[in-house]
Structure formats: C-alpha cells, structure tokens
Design a protein around this motif. Sequence first.
Motif, PDB file in Angstrom:
ATOM      1  N   ASN A 137       0.821  -1.213   0.000  1.00 39.10           N
ATOM      2  CA  ASN A 137       0.000   0.000   0.000  1.00 39.10           C
ATOM      3  C   ASN A 137       0.860   1.270   0.000  1.00 39.10           C
ATOM      4  O   ASN A 137       0.626   2.217   0.758  1.00 39.10           O
ATOM      5  CB  ASN A 137      -0.960   0.009   1.196  1.00 39.10           C
ATOM      6  N   ILE A 138       1.861   1.280  -0.866  1.00 39.22           N
ATOM      7  CA  ILE A 138       2.738   2.456  -0.975  1.00 39.22           C
ATOM      8  C   ILE A 138       2.806   2.904  -2.441  1.00 39.22           C
ATOM      9  O   ILE A 138       3.853   3.349  -2.921  1.00 39.22           O
ATOM     10  CB  ILE A 138       4.153   2.160  -0.435  1.00 39.22           C
ATOM     11  N   GLU A 139       1.679   2.789  -3.147  1.00 41.40           N
ATOM     12  CA  GLU A 139       1.653   3.145  -4.570  1.00 41.40           C
ATOM     13  C   GLU A 139       2.049   4.597  -4.800  1.00 41.40           C
ATOM     14  O   GLU A 139       2.828   4.897  -5.712  1.00 41.40           O
ATOM     15  CB  GLU A 139       0.265   2.899  -5.171  1.00 41.40           C
ATOM     16  N   GLU A 140       1.502   5.501  -3.994  1.00 48.24           N
ATOM     17  CA  GLU A 140       1.762   6.925  -4.193  1.00 48.24           C
ATOM     18  C   GLU A 140       3.239   7.241  -4.056  1.00 48.24           C
ATOM     19  O   GLU A 140       3.812   7.992  -4.856  1.00 48.24           O
ATOM     20  CB  GLU A 140       0.960   7.762  -3.192  1.00 48.24           C
ATOM     21  N   VAL A 197      15.581  11.268  -2.636  1.00 48.43           N
ATOM     22  CA  VAL A 197      15.361  11.127  -1.194  1.00 48.43           C
ATOM     23  C   VAL A 197      15.112  12.481  -0.551  1.00 48.43           C
ATOM     24  O   VAL A 197      14.256  12.629   0.334  1.00 48.43           O
ATOM     25  CB  VAL A 197      16.575  10.420  -0.544  1.00 48.43           C
ATOM     26  N   LYS A 198      15.849  13.490  -1.005  1.00 55.49           N
ATOM     27  CA  LYS A 198      15.688  14.828  -0.448  1.00 55.49           C
ATOM     28  C   LYS A 198      14.315  15.404  -0.764  1.00 55.49           C
ATOM     29  O   LYS A 198      13.675  16.029   0.095  1.00 55.49           O
ATOM     30  CB  LYS A 198      16.784  15.748  -0.989  1.00 55.49           C
ATOM     31  N   LEU A 203       7.752  11.587   2.708  1.00 49.78           N
ATOM     32  CA  LEU A 203       7.135  10.304   2.363  1.00 49.78           C
ATOM     33  C   LEU A 203       8.021   9.138   2.775  1.00 49.78           C
ATOM     34  O   LEU A 203       7.536   8.100   3.235  1.00 49.78           O
ATOM     35  CB  LEU A 203       6.859  10.238   0.859  1.00 49.78           C
ATOM     36  N   ILE A 204       9.335   9.307   2.618  1.00 51.32           N
ATOM     37  CA  ILE A 204      10.263   8.233   2.973  1.00 51.32           C
ATOM     38  C   ILE A 204      10.260   7.985   4.474  1.00 51.32           C
ATOM     39  O   ILE A 204      10.254   6.831   4.931  1.00 51.32           O
ATOM     40  CB  ILE A 204      11.679   8.577   2.469  1.00 51.32           C
ATOM     41  N   ILE A 205      10.258   9.057   5.266  1.00 59.20           N
ATOM     42  CA  ILE A 205      10.230   8.900   6.721  1.00 59.20           C
ATOM     43  C   ILE A 205       8.941   8.224   7.177  1.00 59.20           C
ATOM     44  O   ILE A 205       8.950   7.366   8.065  1.00 59.20           O
ATOM     45  CB  ILE A 205      10.386  10.284   7.401  1.00 59.20           C
ATOM     46  N   ALA A 206       7.846   8.573   6.496  1.00 58.60           N
ATOM     47  CA  ALA A 206       6.563   7.956   6.843  1.00 58.60           C
ATOM     48  C   ALA A 206       6.511   6.484   6.446  1.00 58.60           C
ATOM     49  O   ALA A 206       5.743   5.700   7.021  1.00 58.60           O
ATOM     50  CB  ALA A 206       5.423   8.716   6.175  1.00 58.60           C
ATOM     51  N   ASN A 207       7.320   6.100   5.458  1.00 56.45           N
ATOM     52  CA  ASN A 207       7.341   4.703   4.988  1.00 56.45           C
ATOM     53  C   ASN A 207       8.772   4.166   5.018  1.00 56.45           C
ATOM     54  O   ASN A 207       9.219   3.518   4.069  1.00 56.45           O
ATOM     55  CB  ASN A 207       6.791   4.619   3.565  1.00 56.45           C
ATOM     56  N   LEU A 208       9.476   4.438   6.114  1.00 59.63           N
ATOM     57  CA  LEU A 208      10.900   4.130   6.191  1.00 59.63           C
ATOM     58  C   LEU A 208      11.175   2.633   6.029  1.00 59.63           C
ATOM     59  O   LEU A 208      12.081   2.240   5.288  1.00 59.63           O
ATOM     60  CB  LEU A 208      11.463   4.615   7.528  1.00 59.63           C
ATOM     61  N   TYR A 210       9.369   0.313   4.533  1.00 61.39           N
ATOM     62  CA  TYR A 210       9.111  -0.124   3.161  1.00 61.39           C
ATOM     63  C   TYR A 210      10.150   0.431   2.197  1.00 61.39           C
ATOM     64  O   TYR A 210      10.493  -0.217   1.202  1.00 61.39           O
ATOM     65  CB  TYR A 210       7.702   0.306   2.732  1.00 61.39           C
ATOM     66  N   PHE A 211      10.663   1.620   2.490  1.00 67.25           N
ATOM     67  CA  PHE A 211      11.687   2.200   1.621  1.00 67.25           C
ATOM     68  C   PHE A 211      12.976   1.391   1.705  1.00 67.25           C
ATOM     69  O   PHE A 211      13.629   1.133   0.680  1.00 67.25           O
ATOM     70  CB  PHE A 211      11.959   3.654   2.010  1.00 67.25           C
ATOM     71  N   ILE A 212      13.365   0.995   2.921  1.00 67.69           N
ATOM     72  CA  ILE A 212      14.565   0.170   3.083  1.00 67.69           C
ATOM     73  C   ILE A 212      14.383  -1.175   2.382  1.00 67.69           C
ATOM     74  O   ILE A 212      15.290  -1.676   1.711  1.00 67.69           O
ATOM     75  CB  ILE A 212      14.883  -0.034   4.575  1.00 67.69           C
ATOM     76  N   LEU A 213      13.190  -1.752   2.516  1.00 66.96           N
ATOM     77  CA  LEU A 213      12.885  -3.010   1.843  1.00 66.96           C
ATOM     78  C   LEU A 213      12.961  -2.844   0.327  1.00 66.96           C
ATOM     79  O   LEU A 213      13.540  -3.671  -0.383  1.00 66.96           O
ATOM     80  CB  LEU A 213      11.491  -3.499   2.257  1.00 66.96           C
ATOM     81  N   TYR A 214      12.383  -1.755  -0.147  1.00 61.08           N
ATOM     82  CA  TYR A 214      12.407  -1.463  -1.581  1.00 61.08           C
ATOM     83  C   TYR A 214      13.832  -1.249  -2.078  1.00 61.08           C
ATOM     84  O   TYR A 214      14.233  -1.755  -3.134  1.00 61.08           O
ATOM     85  CB  TYR A 214      11.556  -0.212  -1.852  1.00 61.08           C
ATOM     86  N   LEU A 215      14.628  -0.515  -1.305  1.00 56.51           N
ATOM     87  CA  LEU A 215      15.995  -0.190  -1.701  1.00 56.51           C
ATOM     88  C   LEU A 215      16.851  -1.446  -1.821  1.00 56.51           C
ATOM     89  O   LEU A 215      17.631  -1.603  -2.771  1.00 56.51           O
ATOM     90  CB  LEU A 215      16.607   0.772  -0.676  1.00 56.51           C
ATOM     91  N   CYS A 216      16.686  -2.355  -0.861  1.00 53.82           N
ATOM     92  CA  CYS A 216      17.510  -3.568  -0.845  1.00 53.82           C
ATOM     93  C   CYS A 216      17.095  -4.572  -1.922  1.00 53.82           C
ATOM     94  O   CYS A 216      17.946  -5.159  -2.595  1.00 53.82           O
ATOM     95  CB  CYS A 216      17.457  -4.221   0.533  1.00 53.82           C
ATOM     96  N   THR A 217      15.783  -4.770  -2.067  1.00 53.14           N
ATOM     97  CA  THR A 217      15.293  -5.824  -2.959  1.00 53.14           C
ATOM     98  C   THR A 217      15.166  -5.392  -4.417  1.00 53.14           C
ATOM     99  O   THR A 217      15.400  -6.194  -5.326  1.00 53.14           O
ATOM    100  CB  THR A 217      13.929  -6.337  -2.484  1.00 53.14           C
ATOM    101  N   LEU A 218      14.816  -4.132  -4.661  1.00 54.05           N
ATOM    102  CA  LEU A 218      14.519  -3.710  -6.027  1.00 54.05           C
ATOM    103  C   LEU A 218      15.511  -2.708  -6.607  1.00 54.05           C
ATOM    104  O   LEU A 218      15.440  -2.399  -7.794  1.00 54.05           O
ATOM    105  CB  LEU A 218      13.102  -3.107  -6.085  1.00 54.05           C
TER     106      LEU A 218
END
Length: 233
Positions: A137-140, A197-198, A203-208, A210-218
């Motif tokens: 649920n992080i489409e936006e 990121v800047k 948005l990144i802080i609110a979904n930190l 998921y962002f780390i997961l996204y960064l590592c996997t994708l």
Amino acid sequence: MNLTKKCYFCTSMTDIQFQQRVIDNQDWAIILFVLSFSLVAIIRSSFETRFNDFANLIVSDKYIKIYKDYAHLMSWFTIILFIVQLLSLSFFLQLLLDYFGYYSKYDFLLFIKIFTFLNIFVLSKFLIEKIVATAFNIEEFLEQFNLIKVSYRTYIAIVLLPINAILFFNKNIDILYINIIFIVVLVLNLAIYIKSVKIYQNLIIANLFYFILYLCTLEIGPYYFIYYWFTKR
C-alpha cells in the motif's frame, strides 16, 4: 629450364600470405543514431513546452513539479524518450565492452542482445515494483519516486547520445575518457537517488521500513545480481 621456372613459381606462391579482410559494418549504427536523434527532434517539435522544461531539468525542478502526476509517466512523450534512453544506454554498454576488450562495438547482434536485455530488465523491474507497491500500500510513494528517477535517467541518456556517436565513430579515443564518462554516469545516478530522497523525504520517513525493503530488494539487489553474473561469465 621449365622445371626451374615451375619451382620458382611454387616458391613465390608459398611466400604469399593471405589475410582475412575485416570489415567494420557501421551502417546499422548510423541508422539507429539517425533514428534516435529523429525521435528527439519529433518530441521537441510535438511537445515544445514540455521538452523545454525537460531540457532545464538539470538546473530546475519545474518539470518534476508540473508533471508529477503518474499519468504523465505513460504519455507518448515519456514512452518515446524511453526508447531513446534504451538505445543510448545500449550503445554506451556496448562501447564499454569494446573498450575493455570483451566484444566488438560493431557487433549488431550484441547490440540487439543488450537492447533486449535492458528492455526486459527495466520492464520486469517496473512490474515487480508495482506488485510490491500494491502489496504494501505504498503506490503513491513509489509512483512519485519512480517518476523522478525516470526523468533524470532519461535526461542523462539523451545527453549521452551524441557522446556515444562520437565514441562509436572515432577509433582513437583514449581509454581514460571512457573511464571518466563511466564514473560521471555512476556519480549522476547516485546524485539522482540523493535528490529523490531529499525531495520525498517526508514520504520516505513515513514509509521508512518499506523504503529500506524497496531499496535492498529492487534497487541494490538486481544490479548486484547483474554484476555477479557478468563477472562470473
């Protein structure tokens, strides 16, 4: 007397060394470069205002702010420039393989393989990101984050296009220049992530997580896999 002449003729024949004639076929590259520049010219004339904003992307965020809606990512402007991006990056990768002594830059089949691989890789990565974004649920967040990445990477690829043409048709380019261009491209891609990121830090802080997961996997994972596969090959 005839025997002597015959033997002399045989000796002369054995002294002849036949060398294979190597032809560097550049016709396919000329066609693709002309096609690429033509597509850029068509986009510039068809979307003049948007292209001017896009051309100033390196010094202004106006393009990102105006065309931040996800619908713009699937417009003809983006699709055609995406094709130009793939062509430019394919040429750049083939030039790197040539200058580092792995393959020839005149190999058209190699270019087709690189272009196909990039196309499959980018589209597969895009689809996987969509699935992950929907699942968490992080489409936006991912839509906006991808939009800025696509915009800046397309910009870099278009800037690389004339450089690729110069490198391809010039046989006396020092390897130092190739290394400098390669490092600059890597630095610019890193700068894109930092800028993204800047811009979207809230948005990144609110979904930190998921962002780390996204960064590592994708982001890190696929490129590490390609590097590992290529070095082992």
